[in-house]
Design a protein around this motif. Structure first.
Motif, PDB file in Angstrom:
ATOM      1  N   ASN A 101       0.821  -1.210   0.000  1.00 45.83           N
ATOM      2  CA  ASN A 101       0.000   0.000   0.000  1.00 45.83           C
ATOM      3  C   ASN A 101       0.856   1.262   0.000  1.00 45.83           C
ATOM      4  OD1 ASN A 101      -2.298  -1.512  -0.061  1.00 45.83           O
ATOM      5  ND2 ASN A 101      -2.832  -1.222   2.102  1.00 45.83           N
ATOM      6  N   THR A 102       2.013   1.193   0.666  1.00 49.69           N
ATOM      7  CA  THR A 102       2.914   2.341   0.664  1.00 49.69           C
ATOM      8  C   THR A 102       3.473   2.577  -0.725  1.00 49.69           C
ATOM      9  OG1 THR A 102       3.523   1.899   2.966  1.00 49.69           O
ATOM     10  CG2 THR A 102       5.001   3.313   1.703  1.00 49.69           C
ATOM     11  N   ARG A 103       3.789   1.515  -1.437  1.00 50.50           N
ATOM     12  CA  ARG A 103       4.272   1.647  -2.819  1.00 50.50           C
ATOM     13  C   ARG A 103       3.197   2.277  -3.711  1.00 50.50           C
ATOM     14  NH1 ARG A 103       8.840  -1.115  -3.975  1.00 50.50           N
ATOM     15  NH2 ARG A 103       9.626  -2.555  -2.400  1.00 50.50           N
ATOM     16  N   THR A 107       3.363   5.909  -5.798  1.00 49.41           N
ATOM     17  CA  THR A 107       3.070   6.047  -7.221  1.00 49.41           C
ATOM     18  C   THR A 107       1.943   7.047  -7.460  1.00 49.41           C
ATOM     19  OG1 THR A 107       3.722   3.738  -7.528  1.00 49.41           O
ATOM     20  CG2 THR A 107       2.483   4.750  -9.302  1.00 49.41           C
ATOM     21  N   ALA A 108       0.954   7.065  -6.568  1.00 45.20           N
ATOM     22  CA  ALA A 108      -0.211   7.932  -6.760  1.00 45.20           C
ATOM     23  C   ALA A 108       0.069   9.383  -6.416  1.00 45.20           C
ATOM     24  CB  ALA A 108      -1.374   7.409  -5.909  1.00 45.20           C
ATOM     25  N   LEU A 109       1.043   9.636  -5.549  1.00 46.87           N
ATOM     26  CA  LEU A 109       1.326  11.010  -5.138  1.00 46.87           C
ATOM     27  C   LEU A 109       1.797  11.841  -6.328  1.00 46.87           C
ATOM     28  CD1 LEU A 109       3.176  10.717  -1.691  1.00 46.87           C
ATOM     29  CD2 LEU A 109       1.058  11.961  -2.150  1.00 46.87           C
ATOM     30  N   ASP A 110       1.271  13.052  -6.418  1.00 44.76           N
ATOM     31  CA  ASP A 110       1.683  13.965  -7.481  1.00 44.76           C
ATOM     32  C   ASP A 110       2.754  14.918  -6.958  1.00 44.76           C
ATOM     33  OD1 ASP A 110       1.427  14.520 -10.164  1.00 44.76           O
ATOM     34  OD2 ASP A 110      -0.039  16.117  -9.860  1.00 44.76           O
ATOM     35  N   LEU A 111       3.519  14.450  -6.001  1.00 44.03           N
ATOM     36  CA  LEU A 111       4.603  15.208  -5.391  1.00 44.03           C
ATOM     37  C   LEU A 111       5.820  14.296  -5.267  1.00 44.03           C
ATOM     38  CD1 LEU A 111       2.657  16.893  -2.443  1.00 44.03           C
ATOM     39  CD2 LEU A 111       3.567  18.092  -4.448  1.00 44.03           C
ATOM     40  N   PRO A 112       7.034  14.844  -5.247  1.00 45.69           N
ATOM     41  CA  PRO A 112       8.214  14.005  -4.993  1.00 45.69           C
ATOM     42  C   PRO A 112       8.125  13.397  -3.596  1.00 45.69           C
ATOM     43  CG  PRO A 112       8.851  16.160  -5.864  1.00 45.69           C
ATOM     44  CD  PRO A 112       7.398  16.253  -5.517  1.00 45.69           C
ATOM     45  N   ALA A 113       8.352  12.096  -3.522  1.00 46.68           N
ATOM     46  CA  ALA A 113       8.257  11.411  -2.234  1.00 46.68           C
ATOM     47  C   ALA A 113       9.139  10.174  -2.249  1.00 46.68           C
ATOM     48  CB  ALA A 113       6.810  11.027  -1.924  1.00 46.68           C
ATOM     49  N   LEU A 114       9.617   9.812  -1.064  1.00 45.12           N
ATOM     50  CA  LEU A 114      10.430   8.606  -0.918  1.00 45.12           C
ATOM     51  C   LEU A 114      10.191   8.010   0.457  1.00 45.12           C
ATOM     52  CD1 LEU A 114      13.077   9.415   1.069  1.00 45.12           C
ATOM     53  CD2 LEU A 114      13.708  10.685  -0.976  1.00 45.12           C
ATOM     54  N   LEU A 123      14.579   3.359   0.648  1.00 46.95           N
ATOM     55  CA  LEU A 123      13.999   2.060   0.323  1.00 46.95           C
ATOM     56  C   LEU A 123      13.175   2.101  -0.951  1.00 46.95           C
ATOM     57  CD1 LEU A 123      12.703   1.017   3.868  1.00 46.95           C
ATOM     58  CD2 LEU A 123      14.790   0.247   2.748  1.00 46.95           C
ATOM     59  N   ALA A 124      12.446   3.190  -1.171  1.00 48.87           N
ATOM     60  CA  ALA A 124      11.573   3.303  -2.339  1.00 48.87           C
ATOM     61  C   ALA A 124      11.352   4.776  -2.641  1.00 48.87           C
ATOM     62  CB  ALA A 124      10.240   2.603  -2.079  1.00 48.87           C
ATOM     63  N   TRP A 125      10.987   5.065  -3.897  1.00 49.61           N
ATOM     64  CA  TRP A 125      10.809   6.442  -4.309  1.00 49.61           C
ATOM     65  C   TRP A 125       9.902   6.484  -5.526  1.00 49.61           C
ATOM     66  CZ3 TRP A 125      15.069   3.388  -4.680  1.00 49.61           C
ATOM     67  CH2 TRP A 125      15.500   3.042  -5.971  1.00 49.61           C
ATOM     68  N   ASN A 126       9.383   7.672  -5.834  1.00 50.71           N
ATOM     69  CA  ASN A 126       8.609   7.803  -7.065  1.00 50.71           C
ATOM     70  C   ASN A 126       9.418   8.577  -8.110  1.00 50.71           C
ATOM     71  OD1 ASN A 126       8.341  10.496  -6.267  1.00 50.71           O
ATOM     72  ND2 ASN A 126       6.183  10.298  -5.698  1.00 50.71           N
ATOM     73  N   ALA A 266       8.996  11.994 -19.369  1.00 54.47           N
ATOM     74  CA  ALA A 266       9.722  11.793 -20.623  1.00 54.47           C
ATOM     75  C   ALA A 266      10.907  10.855 -20.463  1.00 54.47           C
ATOM     76  CB  ALA A 266      10.209  13.135 -21.171  1.00 54.47           C
ATOM     77  N   GLY A 267      11.288  10.574 -19.200  1.00 56.52           N
ATOM     78  CA  GLY A 267      12.449   9.729 -18.954  1.00 56.52           C
ATOM     79  C   GLY A 267      12.074   8.277 -18.837  1.00 56.52           C
ATOM     80  N   GLU A 268      13.008   7.506 -18.244  1.00 57.33           N
ATOM     81  CA  GLU A 268      12.777   6.076 -18.073  1.00 57.33           C
ATOM     82  C   GLU A 268      11.745   5.848 -16.987  1.00 57.33           C
ATOM     83  OE1 GLU A 268      16.375   4.114 -17.254  1.00 57.33           O
ATOM     84  OE2 GLU A 268      17.390   4.762 -19.071  1.00 57.33           O
ATOM     85  N   ASP A 269      11.224   4.639 -16.980  1.00 54.33           N
ATOM     86  CA  ASP A 269      10.292   4.231 -15.933  1.00 54.33           C
ATOM     87  C   ASP A 269      10.992   4.295 -14.594  1.00 54.33           C
ATOM     88  OD1 ASP A 269       8.261   3.104 -14.419  1.00 54.33           O
ATOM     89  OD2 ASP A 269       8.951   1.071 -14.831  1.00 54.33           O
ATOM     90  N   CYS A 270      10.413   5.055 -13.658  1.00 45.77           N
ATOM     91  CA  CYS A 270      11.022   5.205 -12.336  1.00 45.77           C
ATOM     92  C   CYS A 270      10.030   4.821 -11.254  1.00 45.77           C
ATOM     93  CB  CYS A 270      11.511   6.635 -12.110  1.00 45.77           C
ATOM     94  SG  CYS A 270      12.934   7.107 -13.086  1.00 45.77           S
ATOM     95  N   GLU A 271       9.320   3.745 -11.448  1.00 44.45           N
ATOM     96  CA  GLU A 271       8.386   3.291 -10.430  1.00 44.45           C
ATOM     97  C   GLU A 271       9.155   3.002  -9.140  1.00 44.45           C
ATOM     98  OE1 GLU A 271       4.934   2.904 -10.538  1.00 44.45           O
ATOM     99  OE2 GLU A 271       5.329   4.192 -12.237  1.00 44.45           O
ATOM    100  N   PRO A 272       8.512   3.097  -7.982  1.00 44.29           N
ATOM    101  CA  PRO A 272       9.200   2.825  -6.751  1.00 44.29           C
ATOM    102  C   PRO A 272       9.938   1.493  -6.795  1.00 44.29           C
ATOM    103  CG  PRO A 272       7.033   3.702  -6.291  1.00 44.29           C
ATOM    104  CD  PRO A 272       7.097   3.478  -7.779  1.00 44.29           C
ATOM    105  N   GLN A 273      11.180   1.506  -6.370  1.00 47.36           N
ATOM    106  CA  GLN A 273      12.018   0.319  -6.437  1.00 47.36           C
ATOM    107  C   GLN A 273      12.289  -0.206  -5.038  1.00 47.36           C
ATOM    108  OE1 GLN A 273      13.094  -1.034  -9.428  1.00 47.36           O
ATOM    109  NE2 GLN A 273      11.676   0.455 -10.305  1.00 47.36           N
ATOM    110  N   PRO A 274      12.240  -1.512  -4.835  1.00 48.18           N
ATOM    111  CA  PRO A 274      12.552  -2.040  -3.508  1.00 48.18           C
ATOM    112  C   PRO A 274      14.048  -2.036  -3.243  1.00 48.18           C
ATOM    113  CG  PRO A 274      12.122  -3.834  -5.049  1.00 48.18           C
ATOM    114  CD  PRO A 274      11.864  -2.553  -5.791  1.00 48.18           C
ATOM    115  N   HIS A 275      14.387  -1.873  -1.987  1.00 49.35           N
ATOM    116  CA  HIS A 275      15.795  -1.965  -1.587  1.00 49.35           C
ATOM    117  C   HIS A 275      15.845  -2.420  -0.141  1.00 49.35           C
ATOM    118  CE1 HIS A 275      19.889  -1.144  -0.574  1.00 49.35           C
ATOM    119  NE2 HIS A 275      19.563  -0.141   0.216  1.00 49.35           N
TER     120      HIS A 275
END
Length: 278
Positions: A101-103, A107-114, A123-126, A266-275
């Motif tokens: 749900n956090t991921r 993804t849904a936030l229209d603001l920079p978030a991590l 751990l994850a970012w948009n 316009a860039g690469e896919d930057c969906e939240p990534q696990p770490h």
């Protein structure tokens, strides 16, 4: 060291006392704190120096009152005392994970978030966070740490006034360490920065502590220009659980976040990534 740092920070004027003449210290003297807390000077000195003293909660409350500690600092003092009272047993450290749900929220936030651990490992970012701060995937997993990045010379030109944010990040890390001082990631981050950064050593020595944090910063983006944002750290779990850090544009900078979104889209896919933090 925490008590000493608070004592040296507190002046007689802060407590409504006359400063007197011929003072050799800017803060309070040990005997002044002891008198305000109703303790002997010898007892307080042994407590401040960590010499075989196990104070009760009532004594700690008296000292906190004497030093004018706020609620966060008071809780930090209590946690430090609890650590001193109980035997240090081995702790199993589970891998940090980001809930599904956090991921989705990222993804849904229209603001920079991590999402970051209390040791500030990302751990994850948009996509917007990657566009604003730089894509964490460009770094090895063990370098994806907000403090390590902030104290890196290459990042400084992008973040004027970085020191104020560093103090907040350091305060979050110190609060995490008070619950688990032997955590290997905490030891690794503090050791590396203490060896390599005089600025970190100076700020770490202040013993500031934060449970959550809020601040402002300006990011000098290479394509968009200066972007002024406010940032807030929201705990996803009780401390020392992970935090979600959200960056909100200040008035007049909303359009620049929109331009940032165009760049991200316009860039690469930057969906939240696990770490998983090491």
């Amino acid at each position: 060291m925490f008590l000493r740092s608070r004592r040296e920070r507190t002046t007689p004027q802060d407590l409504g006392l006359e400063p007197g003449q011929r003072r050799k210290v800017e803060g309070l003297r040990r005997e002044e704190v002891a008198a305000l807390a109703g303790l002997s000077t010898d007892y307080y000195q042994r407590l401040e120096q960590g010499r075989n003293v196990r104070p009760s909660d009532a004594i700690l409350d008296s000292i906190a009152d004497a030093l004018g500690l706020d609620e966060v600092e008071r809780r930090h003092l209590m946690r430090l005392a609890q650590l001193a009272r109980r035997p240090r047993l081995p702790v199993l450290h589970a891998a940090d994970r980001v809930a599904r749900n956090t991921r989705l929220l990222l993804t849904a936030l229209d603001l920079p978030a991590l999402v970051a651990t209390r040791h500030l490992d990302v751990l994850a970012w948009n996509a917007l966070a990657a566009a604003l701060l730089g894509d964490p995937r460009e770094l090895p997993p063990d370098r994806r740490n907000l403090l390590l990045t902030l104290f890196h010379e290459e990042f400084r030109p992008r973040c004027p006034g970085w020191e104020a944010m560093a103090l907040d990040y350091i305060g979050i890390l110190r609060a995490a360490i008070s619950t688990d001082p032997d955590h290997p990631r905490a030891v690794a981050v503090v050791s590396e920065l203490s060896i390599g950064s005089p600025e970190f050593r100076r700020l770490w020595a202040r013993h500031d502590v934060r449970e959550v944090a809020h601040g402002t910063k300006t990011i000098r983006h290479p394509r968009v220009g200066d972007i002024a944002v406010e940032w807030d750290a929201y705990p996803l779990q009780p401390p020392p659980g992970p935090l979600m850090i959200v960056f909100t544009p200040k008035a007049g900078h909303e359009q620049r976040i929109h331009l940032l979104k165009v760049i991200a889209d316009a860039g690469e896919d930057c969906e939240p990534q696990p770490h998983t933090a090491p």
